[in-house]
Design a protein around this motif. Structure first.
Motif, mmCIF file in Angstrom:
data_model
loop_
_atom_site.group_PDB
_atom_site.id
_atom_site.type_symbol
_atom_site.label_atom_id
_atom_site.label_comp_id
_atom_site.label_asym_id
_atom_site.label_seq_id
_atom_site.Cartn_x
_atom_site.Cartn_y
_atom_site.Cartn_z
ATOM 1 N N THR A 115 0.824 -1.210 0.000
ATOM 2 C CA THR A 115 0.000 0.000 0.000
ATOM 3 C C THR A 115 0.864 1.268 0.000
ATOM 4 O O THR A 115 0.489 2.273 -0.610
ATOM 5 N N ILE A 116 2.017 1.222 0.653
ATOM 6 C CA ILE A 116 2.941 2.367 0.569
ATOM 7 C C ILE A 116 3.438 2.529 -0.861
ATOM 8 O O ILE A 116 3.539 3.648 -1.383
ATOM 9 N N ASP A 117 3.748 1.413 -1.529
ATOM 10 C CA ASP A 117 4.178 1.478 -2.931
ATOM 11 C C ASP A 117 3.102 2.090 -3.821
ATOM 12 O O ASP A 117 3.400 2.841 -4.759
ATOM 13 N N THR A 118 1.833 1.763 -3.545
ATOM 14 C CA THR A 118 0.727 2.329 -4.316
ATOM 15 C C THR A 118 0.713 3.853 -4.190
ATOM 16 O O THR A 118 0.540 4.574 -5.184
ATOM 17 N N ILE A 119 0.900 4.354 -2.980
ATOM 18 C CA ILE A 119 0.941 5.808 -2.778
ATOM 19 C C ILE A 119 2.147 6.402 -3.500
ATOM 20 O O ILE A 119 2.048 7.447 -4.153
ATOM 21 N N MET A 120 3.286 5.738 -3.399
ATOM 22 C CA MET A 120 4.506 6.244 -4.034
ATOM 23 C C MET A 120 4.340 6.367 -5.549
ATOM 24 O O MET A 120 4.794 7.350 -6.157
ATOM 25 N N ARG A 121 3.657 5.401 -6.166
ATOM 26 C CA ARG A 121 3.496 5.438 -7.628
ATOM 27 C C ARG A 121 2.619 6.609 -8.074
ATOM 28 O O ARG A 121 2.726 7.080 -9.201
ATOM 29 N N GLY A 122 1.716 7.048 -7.226
ATOM 30 C CA GLY A 122 1.024 8.309 -7.459
ATOM 31 C C GLY A 122 -0.226 8.277 -8.304
ATOM 32 O O GLY A 122 -0.821 9.328 -8.553
ATOM 33 N N HIS A 123 -0.683 7.079 -8.732
ATOM 34 C CA HIS A 123 -1.920 7.045 -9.519
ATOM 35 C C HIS A 123 -3.099 7.400 -8.620
ATOM 36 O O HIS A 123 -3.211 6.928 -7.499
ATOM 37 N N GLN A 124 -3.993 8.236 -9.136
ATOM 38 C CA GLN A 124 -5.115 8.725 -8.340
ATOM 39 C C GLN A 124 -6.448 8.389 -9.005
ATOM 40 O O GLN A 124 -6.538 8.320 -10.227
ATOM 41 N N GLU A 125 -7.458 8.193 -8.145
ATOM 42 C CA GLU A 125 -8.830 8.026 -8.627
ATOM 43 C C GLU A 125 -9.731 9.010 -7.907
ATOM 44 O O GLU A 125 -9.573 9.245 -6.702
ATOM 45 N N ALA A 126 -10.668 9.589 -8.642
ATOM 46 C CA ALA A 126 -11.694 10.431 -8.027
ATOM 47 C C ALA A 126 -12.776 9.507 -7.469
ATOM 48 O O ALA A 126 -13.397 8.741 -8.202
ATOM 49 N N VAL A 127 -12.985 9.554 -6.163
ATOM 50 C CA VAL A 127 -13.845 8.615 -5.468
ATOM 51 C C VAL A 127 -15.108 9.327 -4.982
ATOM 52 O O VAL A 127 -15.046 10.443 -4.458
ATOM 53 N N ASP A 128 -16.259 8.681 -5.162
ATOM 54 C CA ASP A 128 -17.522 9.225 -4.657
ATOM 55 C C ASP A 128 -17.534 9.200 -3.131
ATOM 56 O O ASP A 128 -16.932 8.322 -2.503
ATOM 57 N N VAL A 129 -18.254 10.132 -2.558
ATOM 58 C CA VAL A 129 -18.409 10.205 -1.107
ATOM 59 C C VAL A 129 -19.897 10.268 -0.779
ATOM 60 O O VAL A 129 -20.650 11.017 -1.407
ATOM 61 N N GLY A 130 -20.322 9.458 0.194
ATOM 62 C CA GLY A 130 -21.700 9.516 0.653
ATOM 63 C C GLY A 130 -21.848 10.523 1.782
ATOM 64 O O GLY A 130 -20.925 10.734 2.572
ATOM 65 N N ARG A 131 -23.019 11.145 1.843
ATOM 66 C CA ARG A 131 -23.331 12.068 2.941
ATOM 67 C C ARG A 131 -24.626 11.593 3.591
ATOM 68 O O ARG A 131 -25.609 11.330 2.911
ATOM 69 N N ILE A 132 -24.596 11.484 4.915
ATOM 70 C CA ILE A 132 -25.765 10.997 5.637
ATOM 71 C C ILE A 132 -26.171 12.000 6.708
ATOM 72 O O ILE A 132 -25.338 12.489 7.466
ATOM 73 N N ARG A 133 -27.450 12.326 6.700
ATOM 74 C CA ARG A 133 -28.058 13.110 7.789
ATOM 75 C C ARG A 133 -28.857 12.131 8.641
ATOM 76 O O ARG A 133 -29.685 11.388 8.129
#
Length: 313
Positions: A115-133
């Protein structure tokens, strides 16, 4: 590279293994990601506050080390009322906790080194976020953001049991034991469920999961078709099963065959509301936060996260 990096660390995660193994983890992070500021949580709410403060001070990369509960707090530190605090900031996750279910969907690798290697490689994804009231323990309306799954019903009961245990038996056994005890003591609830403009019914349910990710409860494949970047919730309604049927079908929660159960229904939508005359507890990314009524909506691509590059489908 060149990003100012802040690590948000839950030393109690992984039954305390994060604190015990920290010197080795610290060396690996420093070697792969370069200099960073480190902040340790001490109590509930610290991860959100430390994340928000780091972003305001100019951190462009936040790395969370902990479980799904710590990650949820970090996400809440990222989000303000009108959207992300710093839209250009990136979130990395080094999972080491009880459930770590979101990592199964995000595809960041297994183990700390990968998982550290994944961060080091730098590929990014735009991830959806849920909002709950939701209704909090004092009866007031609360707002919380989540990456993975918000559920109501037996999931909230399981959360309470898991969080009352030491989790020394590990994530799978902790969740299995809490699930089995909850099944024996829980009573199905009548819930008025609305999804967008196409579903409006009072249902009898063991549990309703509003999913952005695919897994929850320590590996239960509750939403096999969910995607973290499609701008939609995938809702799984586990309906009016008898107690013997619940036990008979329990393996299907783990092997991806949950859709084979006649009393399970799948829905898809962007806006969900639910209410009940009974007390129905909530589970939000593995944390018990309150009870019905709830209103949920999805924020497409709200946070950028480090992930492995996906192969074209």
């Amino acid at each position: 590279m060149g990003l100012k990096t802040a690590l948000i660390i839950n030393p109690k995660s992984g039954s305390g293994s994060t604190e015990r193994e920290w010197p080795g983890i610290r060396h690996k992070v420093l070697d792969k990601l370069g200099p960073f500021e480190e902040y340790w949580t001490e109590k509930q709410g610290d991860a959100a506050a430390l994340t928000r403060a780091s972003l305001i001070r100019g951190a462009g990369r936040i790395v969370c080390i902990g479980g799904d509960g710590t990650l949820n707090e970090v996400v809440n530190g990222f989000m303000a009322q009108n959207g992300p605090v710093c839209p250009d900031a990136v979130l990395g996750f080094i999972p080491n906790g009880t459930g770590c279910d979101f990592a199964r969907t995000l595809q960041i690798g297994k183990g700390i080194d990968e998982t550290i290697d994944t961060i080091m490689r730098g590929h990014q994804e735009a991830v959806d976020v849920g909002r709950i009231r939701y209704c909090d323990e004092t009866g007031l309306t609360g707002i919380r953001y989540f990456l993975n799954v918000a559920s109501f019903g037996i999931g909230g009961e399981v959360d309470q049991r898991v969080n009352r245990t030491s989790k020394i038996t590990g994530p799978f056994l902790s969740f299995i034991w809490a699930t089995l005890i909850s099944i024996l003591t829980y009573d199905k609830k009548k819930i008025l469920l609305r999804v967008d403009e196409h579903f409006d019914e009072e249902v009898t349910a063991w549990n309703i999961a509003v999913a952005n990710g695919r897994y929850h409860g320590g590996g239960m494949l509750v939403a096999p078709e969910a995607k973290i970047n499609d701008g939609l919730f995938h809702i799984t309604l586990i309906g009016d099963l008898s107690l013997p049927s619940i036990f008979r079908h329990l393996p299907k929660l783990y092997n991806g065959r949950i859709g084979k159960i006649r009393q399970v229904r799948f829905l898809v939508g962007k806006h969900v509301t639910a209410m009940s005359s009974a007390q129905v507890l909530l589970d939000v990314d593995g944390e018990p936060v309150g009870r019905l009524p709830v209103e949920l909506d999805i924020l497409p691509g709200a946070i950028r996260m480090y992930a492995k590059e996906r192969q074209p489908e």
